[in-house]
Design a protein around this motif. Structure first.
Motif, PDB file in Angstrom:
ATOM      1  N   HIS A  81       0.852  -1.187   0.000  1.00 34.53           N
ATOM      2  CA  HIS A  81       0.000   0.000   0.000  1.00 34.53           C
ATOM      3  C   HIS A  81       0.889   1.239   0.000  1.00 34.53           C
ATOM      4  N   THR A  82       0.394   2.333  -0.527  1.00 40.35           N
ATOM      5  CA  THR A  82       1.159   3.585  -0.520  1.00 40.35           C
ATOM      6  C   THR A  82       1.349   4.103   0.906  1.00 40.35           C
ATOM      7  N   ASP A  83       0.444   3.747   1.810  1.00 41.29           N
ATOM      8  CA  ASP A  83       0.561   4.098   3.225  1.00 41.29           C
ATOM      9  C   ASP A  83       1.152   2.896   3.953  1.00 41.29           C
ATOM     10  N   PRO A  84       2.411   2.997   4.437  1.00 37.97           N
ATOM     11  CA  PRO A  84       3.052   1.837   5.056  1.00 37.97           C
ATOM     12  C   PRO A  84       2.325   1.320   6.311  1.00 37.97           C
ATOM     13  N   ALA A  85       1.431   2.107   6.877  1.00 39.63           N
ATOM     14  CA  ALA A  85       0.669   1.661   8.044  1.00 39.63           C
ATOM     15  C   ALA A  85      -0.469   0.708   7.640  1.00 39.63           C
ATOM     16  N   GLN A  86      -0.804   0.672   6.357  1.00 37.49           N
ATOM     17  CA  GLN A  86      -1.873  -0.189   5.859  1.00 37.49           C
ATOM     18  C   GLN A  86      -1.306  -1.557   5.465  1.00 37.49           C
ATOM     19  N   PRO A  87      -2.098  -2.608   5.623  1.00 40.18           N
ATOM     20  CA  PRO A  87      -1.618  -3.929   5.187  1.00 40.18           C
ATOM     21  C   PRO A  87      -1.492  -3.979   3.664  1.00 40.18           C
ATOM     22  N   PRO A  88      -0.624  -4.853   3.172  1.00 38.57           N
ATOM     23  CA  PRO A  88      -0.468  -4.958   1.713  1.00 38.57           C
ATOM     24  C   PRO A  88      -1.686  -5.619   1.080  1.00 38.57           C
TER      25      PRO A  88
END
Length: 164
Positions: A81-88
């Motif tokens: 994900h573009t947001d590293p806090a989100q799971p792939p």
């Protein structure tokens, strides 16, 4: 907090290798997805999706070889994900989907249940809950089998994502 694990079928020709595209795939409503990619099939598992994974892969650590069993729920190539806090996001190719569909069609639910029964019943701490819990897992198994079979029939890929 509600967590859902979404599996969406996507024709390979419509698939984009882009985290932004994957994000839109899961943000859009069903009609928008159907319009954009030509059809829509989705399976949604609630926060107990990890327990369903145990049904297919055995009691952790994962005892299944890296094959169709391991790809039913959590398997696939990660697309971050573009947001590293989100799971792939997880991507199964059309050929991997076919392997999963064949595995599920040939899997005997009773055998899967016997292998994972104790682990799956542990959170409920009551044997009188077994019939209901078993029924829920059996229904999920039927739904996943139908989802993967139809997806394989169309020759589609599957994109997965955990939504919180």
């Amino acid at each position: 907090m509600s967590m859902y694990f979404h599996l969406r079928a996507v024709p390979p020709s419509a698939l984009r290798n882009s985290a932004t595209w994957f994000q839109r795939l899961f943000e859009d409503d069903w009609d928008t997805v159907r319009e954009r990619i030509g059809r829509h099939r989705e399976e949604v598992l609630d926060k107990l999706y990890g327990d369903v994974e145990i049904l297919y892969c055995g009691i952790p650590p994962n005892h299944a070889p890296d094959g169709p069993r391991t790809r039913v729920i959590l398997g696939g190539r990660p697309a971050f994900h573009t947001d590293p806090a989100q799971p792939p996001f997880l991507l199964l190719t059309a050929s991997q989907v076919t392997g999963v569909a064949e595995f599920l069609k040939g899997a005997d639910f009773d055998d899967l249940w016997r292998e994972a029964r104790m682990q799956l019943l542990r959170p409920y701490d009551a044997l009188d809950a077994e019939a209901e819990v078993r029924g829920l897992f059996a229904a999920t198994h039927r739904d996943l089998t139908a989802f993967y079979a139809q997806t394989a029939e169309y020759g589609d890929a599957v994109v997965k994502w955990l939504l919180v």
